[in-house]
Design a protein around this motif. Structure first.
Motif, PDB file in Angstrom:
ATOM      1  N   VAL A  98       0.839  -1.194   0.000  1.00  0.00           N
ATOM      2  CA  VAL A  98       0.000   0.000   0.000  1.00  0.00           C
ATOM      3  C   VAL A  98       0.873   1.242   0.000  1.00  0.00           C
ATOM      4  O   VAL A  98       2.044   1.212   0.385  1.00  0.00           O
ATOM      5  N   GLU A  99       0.301   2.346  -0.427  1.00  0.00           N
ATOM      6  CA  GLU A  99       1.040   3.603  -0.528  1.00  0.00           C
ATOM      7  C   GLU A  99       1.512   4.060   0.849  1.00  0.00           C
ATOM      8  O   GLU A  99       0.747   4.075   1.808  1.00  0.00           O
ATOM      9  N   PRO A 100       2.784   4.483   0.957  1.00  0.00           N
ATOM     10  CA  PRO A 100       3.295   4.910   2.263  1.00  0.00           C
ATOM     11  C   PRO A 100       2.750   6.280   2.666  1.00  0.00           C
ATOM     12  O   PRO A 100       2.619   7.169   1.837  1.00  0.00           O
ATOM     13  N   GLN A 101       2.442   6.432   3.926  1.00  0.00           N
ATOM     14  CA  GLN A 101       1.989   7.711   4.460  1.00  0.00           C
ATOM     15  C   GLN A 101       3.097   8.404   5.260  1.00  0.00           C
ATOM     16  O   GLN A 101       3.049   9.622   5.450  1.00  0.00           O
ATOM     17  N   LEU A 102       4.080   7.642   5.731  1.00  0.00           N
ATOM     18  CA  LEU A 102       5.182   8.178   6.525  1.00  0.00           C
ATOM     19  C   LEU A 102       6.503   7.679   5.958  1.00  0.00           C
ATOM     20  O   LEU A 102       6.577   6.559   5.424  1.00  0.00           O
ATOM     21  N   PRO A 103       7.578   8.457   6.072  1.00  0.00           N
ATOM     22  CA  PRO A 103       8.896   7.959   5.658  1.00  0.00           C
ATOM     23  C   PRO A 103       9.465   7.020   6.711  1.00  0.00           C
ATOM     24  O   PRO A 103       9.086   7.091   7.891  1.00  0.00           O
ATOM     25  N   PRO A 104      10.361   6.120   6.333  1.00  0.00           N
ATOM     26  CA  PRO A 104      10.972   5.221   7.322  1.00  0.00           C
ATOM     27  C   PRO A 104      11.887   5.995   8.278  1.00  0.00           C
ATOM     28  O   PRO A 104      12.509   6.984   7.892  1.00  0.00           O
ATOM     29  N   ASN A 105      11.948   5.542   9.507  1.00  0.00           N
ATOM     30  CA  ASN A 105      12.795   6.179  10.514  1.00  0.00           C
ATOM     31  C   ASN A 105      14.274   5.963  10.217  1.00  0.00           C
ATOM     32  O   ASN A 105      14.676   4.870   9.771  1.00  0.00           O
ATOM     33  N   PRO A 106      15.118   6.975  10.463  1.00  0.00           N
ATOM     34  CA  PRO A 106      16.567   6.746  10.422  1.00  0.00           C
ATOM     35  C   PRO A 106      16.938   5.638  11.401  1.00  0.00           C
ATOM     36  O   PRO A 106      16.372   5.529  12.495  1.00  0.00           O
ATOM     37  N   GLY A 107      17.865   4.808  10.993  1.00  0.00           N
ATOM     38  CA  GLY A 107      18.264   3.665  11.813  1.00  0.00           C
ATOM     39  C   GLY A 107      17.515   2.390  11.494  1.00  0.00           C
ATOM     40  O   GLY A 107      17.866   1.318  12.011  1.00  0.00           O
ATOM     41  N   SER A 108      16.473   2.468  10.650  1.00  0.00           N
ATOM     42  CA  SER A 108      15.752   1.254  10.255  1.00  0.00           C
ATOM     43  C   SER A 108      16.686   0.326   9.482  1.00  0.00           C
ATOM     44  O   SER A 108      17.506   0.779   8.666  1.00  0.00           O
ATOM     45  N   LYS A 109      16.578  -0.962   9.730  1.00  0.00           N
ATOM     46  CA  LYS A 109      17.460  -1.930   9.073  1.00  0.00           C
ATOM     47  C   LYS A 109      16.986  -2.218   7.652  1.00  0.00           C
ATOM     48  O   LYS A 109      15.792  -2.280   7.388  1.00  0.00           O
ATOM     49  N   VAL A 110      17.952  -2.423   6.759  1.00  0.00           N
ATOM     50  CA  VAL A 110      17.665  -2.652   5.338  1.00  0.00           C
ATOM     51  C   VAL A 110      18.143  -4.051   4.955  1.00  0.00           C
ATOM     52  O   VAL A 110      19.307  -4.401   5.170  1.00  0.00           O
ATOM     53  N   TYR A 111      17.232  -4.845   4.392  1.00  0.00           N
ATOM     54  CA  TYR A 111      17.534  -6.211   3.982  1.00  0.00           C
ATOM     55  C   TYR A 111      17.336  -6.352   2.468  1.00  0.00           C
ATOM     56  O   TYR A 111      16.368  -5.826   1.916  1.00  0.00           O
ATOM     57  N   VAL A 112      18.228  -7.090   1.809  1.00  0.00           N
ATOM     58  CA  VAL A 112      18.023  -7.389   0.391  1.00  0.00           C
ATOM     59  C   VAL A 112      17.224  -8.684   0.276  1.00  0.00           C
ATOM     60  O   VAL A 112      17.417  -9.628   1.064  1.00  0.00           O
ATOM     61  N   VAL A 113      16.308  -8.717  -0.706  1.00  0.00           N
ATOM     62  CA  VAL A 113      15.494  -9.903  -0.968  1.00  0.00           C
ATOM     63  C   VAL A 113      16.238 -10.753  -1.992  1.00  0.00           C
ATOM     64  O   VAL A 113      16.434 -10.333  -3.136  1.00  0.00           O
ATOM     65  N   GLU A 114      16.643 -11.936  -1.596  1.00  0.00           N
ATOM     66  CA  GLU A 114      17.501 -12.758  -2.451  1.00  0.00           C
ATOM     67  C   GLU A 114      16.743 -13.831  -3.221  1.00  0.00           C
ATOM     68  O   GLU A 114      17.258 -14.352  -4.213  1.00  0.00           O
ATOM     69  N   SER A 115      15.532 -14.190  -2.780  1.00  0.00           N
ATOM     70  CA  SER A 115      14.776 -15.236  -3.470  1.00  0.00           C
ATOM     71  C   SER A 115      13.294 -15.047  -3.205  1.00  0.00           C
ATOM     72  O   SER A 115      12.908 -14.335  -2.262  1.00  0.00           O
ATOM     73  N   PRO A 116      12.423 -15.663  -4.014  1.00  0.00           N
ATOM     74  CA  PRO A 116      10.973 -15.531  -3.799  1.00  0.00           C
ATOM     75  C   PRO A 116      10.514 -16.040  -2.445  1.00  0.00           C
ATOM     76  O   PRO A 116       9.487 -15.597  -1.934  1.00  0.00           O
ATOM     77  N   THR A 117      11.278 -16.950  -1.837  1.00  0.00           N
ATOM     78  CA  THR A 117      10.883 -17.487  -0.535  1.00  0.00           C
ATOM     79  C   THR A 117      11.148 -16.500   0.599  1.00  0.00           C
ATOM     80  O   THR A 117      10.640 -16.674   1.706  1.00  0.00           O
ATOM     81  N   ASP A 118      11.957 -15.459   0.324  1.00  0.00           N
ATOM     82  CA  ASP A 118      12.263 -14.476   1.365  1.00  0.00           C
ATOM     83  C   ASP A 118      11.065 -13.584   1.664  1.00  0.00           C
ATOM     84  O   ASP A 118      10.947 -13.044   2.770  1.00  0.00           O
ATOM     85  N   LEU A 119      10.208 -13.404   0.697  1.00  0.00           N
ATOM     86  CA  LEU A 119       9.138 -12.414   0.842  1.00  0.00           C
ATOM     87  C   LEU A 119       7.903 -12.881   0.096  1.00  0.00           C
ATOM     88  O   LEU A 119       7.966 -13.208  -1.095  1.00  0.00           O
ATOM     89  N   SER A 120       6.792 -12.914   0.765  1.00  0.00           N
ATOM     90  CA  SER A 120       5.524 -13.281   0.140  1.00  0.00           C
ATOM     91  C   SER A 120       4.765 -12.007  -0.191  1.00  0.00           C
ATOM     92  O   SER A 120       4.342 -11.275   0.707  1.00  0.00           O
TER      93      SER A 120
END
Length: 506
Positions: A98-120
């Motif tokens: 869904v469309e974001p209403q707020l920006p992410p907080n500084p310090g939020s962790k960032v993960y790369v999605v490496e395969s379809p099983t990582d994210l549904s």
């Protein structure tokens, strides 16, 4: 998923800076899907990693530091690191993204999605022509965007025809759309759909087009020679029908308004009467049904008689005779033979078989443009007659030859689809090497773009004028491999352009 860094200060709902950990920077590639975990708000953002740069705070090119005069200090005192931006797609929820209403907080962790099983991800059903390049997640294209028109742009060798082939297969499998493909070279789609190919050289050409082709090939002055050529062509047809099928002459002059009712006339109509009352629609049908035989020797004899009747100068007679022999020759007139198809036959084939591929490779460019326009005009005739959606996709290969501003009849036909087709379920897919050659009015009505390496910088600038490219640069496009395309616009289930690897087709 693999943790690669943290969100830095200054994020927004569109972009968020990310500072990448040095030890995992090799996992951070541009165009990777990433998940930003804002644990403080219990929110997860989906985004794409872009604009990765390598920085060092003490080696700013705009500042002088001690490292400049003491290069040995570089080995022990510098802090090089990578930084980039996350182009934010939206917030991951149970119902999808869904469309974001707020920006992410500084310090939020960032993960790369490496395969379809990582994210549904729930992106809905659609046309799956490929997957996201790095994660392998399917990106289904929304079929509701078909009548809003599609552009496929890429330099030679990028895999445009393979992409279009995958798109055609998905449309046939998952929608009720019929498809008419115009294959410019005869080598891109005809080889895939051999059972659905019709030769463009079987299409009946009208008299005005044949006249234009003769004038173009010979270079003769239109104002002087057009009347002679056109009257000679009609005389040739008249004499052929009078000799072989005299009963059809009555049909051809039965109604000056285009009807087919027969008028009882006790004698064979004269050529002048034929010329004055001819029903040109019926003439096209007769040319297809009876397959009139064209012969250069017979046509030259008719041309001489026409020139004499029209009191042409001797110099005109000589020039026309030379033009026919030197610039046209026997092959041109042979190419007018064995034409037994009308535009309605091509449209009917698509209606019966869901798909028809028209091989245009053996035709002159003007004839190719005429065939494209006549088939499109037939689709409009059906729409105007039935006043209901026709659910048809017209695919035009090498579209810069048909949709340019100087492309004549095909340009006008394609422009009408671009402006009015969406209301009637009539869409067009234009595949081209150069977007800049497509008329601005047409490309301004294309709502989905799939693009790869581009031919010129001008093409990139033109595309930017119609589409928010969200941080994609010319450099990004330059390193794309074969069958790698960005998809942007109405059919894209995500908010921003996304990089897909088109599936292999057979």
């Amino acid at each position: 998923m693999k943790l690669i860094g943290l969100i830095g200060s200054g994020s927004s709902t569109a972009y968020a800076p990310v500072i990448i950990w040095d030890r995992v920077e090799h996992y951070a590639k541009e165009e990777q899907l990433v998940v930003v975990d804002d644990s403080r708000r219990s929110m997860r953002f989906l985004g794409v990693l872009r604009l990765i740069r390598r920085y060092e705070p003490f080696l700013d090119s705009r500042k002088r530091t001690s490292y400049v005069d003491n290069p040995d200090l570089v080995e022990t005192g510098t802090l090089p690191h990578s930084s980039g931006y996350v182009s934010i797609i939206g917030v991951i929820s149970e119902n999808g993204v869904v469309e974001p209403q707020l920006p992410p907080n500084p310090g939020s962790k960032v993960y790369v999605v490496e395969s379809p099983t990582d994210l549904s991800l729930e992106l809905g059903g659609g046309l799956v022509i490929g997957v996201h390049k790095y994660s392998g997640i399917e990106i289904p294209l929304d079929p509701r965007g078909i009548p809003y028109h599609i552009g496929v742009v890429g330099a030679t060798g990028t895999g445009k025809s393979r992409l279009v082939k995958a798109f055609i297969d998905e449309v046939l499998a998952k929608t009720n759309y019929n498809i008419i493909v115009f294959d410019h070279t005869g080598m891109d789609y005809s080889v895939f759909y051999k059972d659905n190919v019709v030769e463009g050289s079987r299409t009946v050409l009208d008299i005005s087009l044949i006249t234009d082709m003769i004038l173009y090939r010979t270079g003769l002055n239109r104002n002087t020679y057009e009347p002679y050529i056109m009257v000679s062509l009609l005389s040739y047809i008249y004499n052929y029908i009078r000799e072989k099928h005299p009963e059809l002459l009555q049909e051809l002059i039965g109604s000056s308004s285009g009807g087919r009712q027969k008028t009882l006339v006790p004698k064979t109509p004269s050529f002048q009467e034929f010329l004055n009352k001819i029903d040109y629609s019926r003439l096209q049908e007769i040319l297809a049904e009876k397959n009139i035989v064209w012969d250069i020797t017979s046509f030259k004899e008719q041309l001489i008689r026409t020139l004499q009747n029209m009191r042409a100068r001797d110099s005109s007679k000589i020039r026309l005779g030379i033009a026919l022999d030197v610039y046209l020759g026997k092959q041109f007139f042979e190419s007018l033979n064995k034409r037994d198809m009308l535009p309605r036959d091509i449209v009917g084939y698509a209606g019966n078989n869901r798909l028809v591929v028209v091989d245009l490779s053996t035709e002159d460019l003007e004839a190719r443009r005429y065939i494209v326009s006549s088939v499109i005009n037939e689709l409009w005739r059906i729409i105007e007659e039935k006043r209901e959606p026709i659910n048809t996709l017209v695919v035009i290969d090498e579209a810069h030859n048909y949709a340019c501003r100087s492309c004549g009849v095909s340009h006008r036909a394609i422009t009408r689809i671009a402006r009015e087709g969406r209301k009637w379920g009539l869409g067009v897919l234009l595949a081209t090497q150069r977007i800049i050659d497509i008329d601005p009015e047409i490309r301004g009505n294309i709502n989905t773009w799939l693009f790869s390496k581009l031919q010129t910088p001008g093409d990139f600038n033109e595309l930017k004028g119609y589409m928010d490219l969200s941080g994609i640069s010319e450099n990004t496009l330059a390193i794309l491999g074969k069958r790698e395309f960005f998809v942007a616009g109405l059919m894209n289930p995500l908010r921003i352009p996304i990089l897909i690897k088109v599936r292999t087709v057979e």
